[in-house]
Design an enzyme around this catalytic site. Sequence first.
Site, PDB file in Angstrom:
ATOM      1  N   LYS A  47      -7.472   1.692 139.463  1.00  0.00           N
ATOM      2  CA  LYS A  47      -8.157   1.495 140.735  1.00  0.00           C
ATOM      3  C   LYS A  47      -7.176   1.911 141.821  1.00  0.00           C
ATOM      4  O   LYS A  47      -6.260   1.156 142.165  1.00  0.00           O
ATOM      5  CB  LYS A  47      -8.558   0.023 140.903  1.00  0.00           C
ATOM      6  CG  LYS A  47      -9.337  -0.257 142.184  1.00  0.00           C
ATOM      7  CD  LYS A  47     -10.763   0.254 142.115  1.00  0.00           C
ATOM      8  CE  LYS A  47     -11.559  -0.141 143.359  1.00  0.00           C
ATOM      9  NZ  LYS A  47     -12.960   0.282 143.276  1.00  0.00           N
ATOM     10  N   THR A  54     -18.159  -0.527 139.067  1.00  0.00           N
ATOM     11  CA  THR A  54     -17.223  -1.304 138.262  1.00  0.00           C
ATOM     12  C   THR A  54     -17.832  -1.678 136.912  1.00  0.00           C
ATOM     13  O   THR A  54     -17.168  -1.579 135.875  1.00  0.00           O
ATOM     14  CB  THR A  54     -16.786  -2.569 139.019  1.00  0.00           C
ATOM     15  OG1 THR A  54     -16.124  -2.178 140.228  1.00  0.00           O
ATOM     16  CG2 THR A  54     -15.833  -3.405 138.188  1.00  0.00           C
ATOM     17  N   SER A  61     -27.464   0.229 138.018  1.00  0.00           N
ATOM     18  CA  SER A  61     -28.166  -1.052 137.940  1.00  0.00           C
ATOM     19  C   SER A  61     -29.664  -0.777 137.809  1.00  0.00           C
ATOM     20  O   SER A  61     -30.374  -0.680 138.803  1.00  0.00           O
ATOM     21  CB  SER A  61     -27.873  -1.900 139.184  1.00  0.00           C
ATOM     22  OG  SER A  61     -28.514  -3.160 139.110  1.00  0.00           O
TER      23      SER A  61
END
EC number: 6.3.3.3
Length: 239
Positions: free
Chosen positions: A37, A16, A171
């Site tokens: 989505k 996301t 990340s």
Amino acid sequence: MTVLVITGTGTEVGKTVTTAAVAAVAVAAGRSVAVLKPAQTGVRPDERGDADEVARLAGAVTARELARYPEPLAPATAARRSGLPPLHPEDVAEAAGKLAAEHDLVLVEGAGGLLVRFDEAGGTLADAARLLGAPVLLVASAGLGTLNTTELTARELAVREVELAGVVIGSWPQRPDLASRCNLADLPVVAGSPLLGAVPEGAGTLAPTTFRAEAGNWLASGLGGVWDAVSFTTAEAAP
């Protein structure tokens, strides 16, 4: 590129936030952007979903959901348990096509990984991507285990003759371990596609104005940013 399908090597890998970064860069370049989505699970009717989060971070984008199920399960399972109608790949392709007629870029964010099932017939995001003829951006985790799931996803896309546009690390840790640093060189090898970015850990907690200002620094030129894989790998791979 009119439609870009975004999937992950699994759950909680940063799909996301990566979708929001791609959207933010496109909006900053003056493009009209829609975020679709297909199936939102684990969210109550009164709660914000992933598409809403992308809009919060990225700014002026059109946010759409096709189906929402209350339990945090695979869409097919969540639909069956809730008694709500399941989603089908054809529904996703049709909705994305309509959005593409009105926007410069449509980002279709999947749930979990590439082969998470939408319906009892086994329809998946991969099927929707093939129907659309759209490339897929793969969001991968940084550390140990990511090479296997990345290569499995890349091989499945190749079997289905769906283009893998590249890989983004969803990340990137503030203090990367040895496996993460080595994976910078290995991920594009196992994927057979370029590394197109690394979104820093915690990027989703930034204020939206800061997020939008920084997003281009996390993504390569193929996604509209200024991030450079060679420079980043050289800097981060050093012990």
